[in-house]
Write an enzyme that holds these catalytic residues in place. Structure first.
Site, short mmCIF file in Angstrom:
data_model
loop_
_atom_site.label_atom_id
_atom_site.label_comp_id
_atom_site.label_asym_id
_atom_site.label_seq_id
_atom_site.Cartn_x
_atom_site.Cartn_y
_atom_site.Cartn_z
N ASP A 6 4.65 9.52 -10.89
CA ASP A 6 6.10 9.63 -11.10
C ASP A 6 6.52 10.91 -11.84
O ASP A 6 7.56 11.48 -11.54
CB ASP A 6 6.63 8.41 -11.86
CG ASP A 6 6.81 7.21 -10.94
OD1 ASP A 6 6.89 7.41 -9.71
OD2 ASP A 6 6.88 6.08 -11.45
N ARG A 14 9.65 1.99 -2.49
CA ARG A 14 9.36 0.54 -2.58
C ARG A 14 10.64 -0.27 -2.33
O ARG A 14 10.63 -1.28 -1.64
CB ARG A 14 8.78 0.26 -3.98
CG ARG A 14 8.18 -1.08 -4.19
CD ARG A 14 7.18 -1.08 -5.34
NE ARG A 14 5.95 -0.40 -4.96
CZ ARG A 14 5.54 0.77 -5.48
NH1 ARG A 14 6.20 1.35 -6.45
NH2 ARG A 14 4.44 1.33 -5.02
N PHE A 39 5.01 5.46 -13.62
CA PHE A 39 3.55 5.38 -13.67
C PHE A 39 2.95 6.37 -12.65
O PHE A 39 3.68 6.96 -11.85
CB PHE A 39 3.06 3.94 -13.40
CG PHE A 39 3.43 3.38 -12.06
CD1 PHE A 39 4.70 2.87 -11.81
CD2 PHE A 39 2.52 3.37 -11.01
CE1 PHE A 39 5.05 2.36 -10.56
CE2 PHE A 39 2.86 2.86 -9.75
CZ PHE A 39 4.13 2.35 -9.54
N LYS A 45 15.32 4.31 -10.46
CA LYS A 45 14.19 4.43 -9.53
C LYS A 45 14.22 3.27 -8.53
O LYS A 45 14.07 3.47 -7.32
CB LYS A 45 12.85 4.46 -10.29
CG LYS A 45 11.68 4.59 -9.32
CD LYS A 45 10.30 4.62 -9.96
CE LYS A 45 9.25 4.60 -8.86
NZ LYS A 45 7.89 4.41 -9.34
N ASP A 88 0.87 -1.17 0.00
CA ASP A 88 0.00 0.00 0.00
C ASP A 88 0.91 1.22 0.00
O ASP A 88 1.83 1.32 0.83
CB ASP A 88 -0.94 0.02 1.20
CG ASP A 88 -2.10 0.99 0.96
OD1 ASP A 88 -2.92 0.71 0.05
OD2 ASP A 88 -2.17 2.03 1.63
P1 ITT Z 1 -3.36 -2.28 -5.47
O1 ITT Z 1 -4.14 -1.86 -4.24
O2 ITT Z 1 -4.09 -3.29 -6.31
O3 ITT Z 1 -1.96 -2.69 -5.15
P2 ITT Z 1 -3.54 0.54 -6.18
O4 ITT Z 1 -3.14 1.28 -7.43
O5 ITT Z 1 -4.98 0.69 -5.74
O6 ITT Z 1 -3.20 -0.99 -6.45
P3 ITT Z 1 -2.72 1.73 -3.67
O7 ITT Z 1 -4.05 1.53 -3.05
O8 ITT Z 1 -1.51 1.37 -2.84
O9 ITT Z 1 -2.57 0.93 -5.04
O10 ITT Z 1 -2.59 3.23 -4.11
C1 ITT Z 1 -1.35 3.84 -4.29
C2 ITT Z 1 -1.46 4.93 -5.32
O11 ITT Z 1 -0.23 5.64 -5.39
C3 ITT Z 1 -1.73 4.35 -6.69
O12 ITT Z 1 -2.49 5.26 -7.42
C4 ITT Z 1 -0.35 4.23 -7.27
O13 ITT Z 1 -0.34 4.22 -8.66
C5 ITT Z 1 0.38 5.42 -6.65
N1 ITT Z 1 1.78 5.04 -6.48
C6 ITT Z 1 2.27 4.12 -5.62
N2 ITT Z 1 3.58 3.92 -5.83
C7 ITT Z 1 3.92 4.75 -6.84
C8 ITT Z 1 5.11 5.00 -7.52
O14 ITT Z 1 6.22 4.33 -7.25
N3 ITT Z 1 5.10 5.90 -8.50
C9 ITT Z 1 3.98 6.57 -8.82
N4 ITT Z 1 2.80 6.39 -8.24
C10 ITT Z 1 2.76 5.48 -7.25
#
Ligand code: ITT
Length: 209
Positions: free
Chosen positions: A157, A183, A154, A177, A71
């Site tokens: 970013d 992460r 994505f 990255k 998360d």
């Molecule tokens: P899952 O729950 O299925 O894993 P999610 O996209 O809903 O997928 P989250 O609830 O953890 O994931 O929400 C995190 C948000 O932050 C999500 O929109 C991601 O794309 C964004 N995010 C997380 N790590 C990122 C990164 O390394 N670079 C850019 N955006 C990121």
């Protein structure tokens, strides 16, 4: 170790795969993973919900394997650390990522603040096949860019600028990255704790408090 990732986010999955390969772990998606509602009010709580949900689904499918939940979120200091744990749900429902990034830059501009501090946070939660749990958090500090830049990465970013070099996460290579990201830092801490049984006991004790 064979681990299934509790995520529907392709960007996360790709990064988790590469990052954990360094530690000899093989990560895969689980076809048919049903994600739980993210009802907790912390990254750690929601990462645990995801990992436990997938772990139960693996067991029900007769698979004896570990599950990992991620998360994560993007925090902007001038917006009181929003969107934070609601990062995936920021902006208008159904908006594209380009629209969400623009909406966040616009919301920041409206504050009139000169404070561009921003960070990514990632909570990881591992449930092993025997039910043992391990958790870790990683953060990377930077700044909100004035406009989006770069084609890589994505979600947020392209608007997250690194303190050194001022490139955005979408302008650096995947390797760069994955060397420094929230992460990668969470994964490093998780594996270190996993290797140290005293740390595992510590995290169990914390969870019970
Ligand atoms: P899952 O729950 O299925 O894993 P999610 O996209 O809903 O997928 P989250 O609830 O953890 O994931 O929400 C995190 C948000 O932050 C999500 O929109 C991601 O794309 C964004 N995010 C997380 N790590 C990122 C990164 O390394 N670079 C850019 N955006 C990121």
């Amino acid at each position: 170790m064979q681990v299934f990732a509790a995520t529907k986010n392709a960007g996360k999955l790709r990064e988790l795969r590469v990052i954990f390969r360094r530690y000899g772990w093989t990560l895969d998606a689980f076809e048919g993973y049903r994600d739980p509602e993210e009802v907790e009010d912390s990254y750690a709580g929601n990462a645990a919900l995801k990992a436990r949900a997938l772990s139960a689904q693996l067991r029900a499918a007769g698979l004896d394997a570990a599950a990992i939940g991620d998360d994560s979120g993007f925090e902007v200091s001038a917006l009181q650390d929003r969107p934070g744990i609601r990062s995936a749900r920021y902006g208008t429902p159904g908006a594209t990522w380009a629209q969400r990034r623009t909406a966040l830059l616009t919301e920041f501009a409206r504050t009139g603040s000169a404070d561009r501090r921003a960070r990514f946070v990632c909570a990881l939660h591992l449930v092993e096949a025997d039910g043992t749990e391990q958790a870790a958090i990683g953060t990377i500090e930077g700044r909100l860019a004035s406009a989006e830049r770069g084609e890589g990465g994505f979600s947020y970013d392209a608007i997250f600028e690194l303190p050194a070099g001022h490139q955005t996460f979408a302008e650096v290579s995947e390797g760069e990255k994955n060397a420094i990201s929230h992460r990668a830092r969470a994964a490093e801490a998780l594996v270190a704790g996993y290797a140290d049984p005293r740390a595992a006991l510590g995290s169990e004790a914390t969870k019970r408090e």
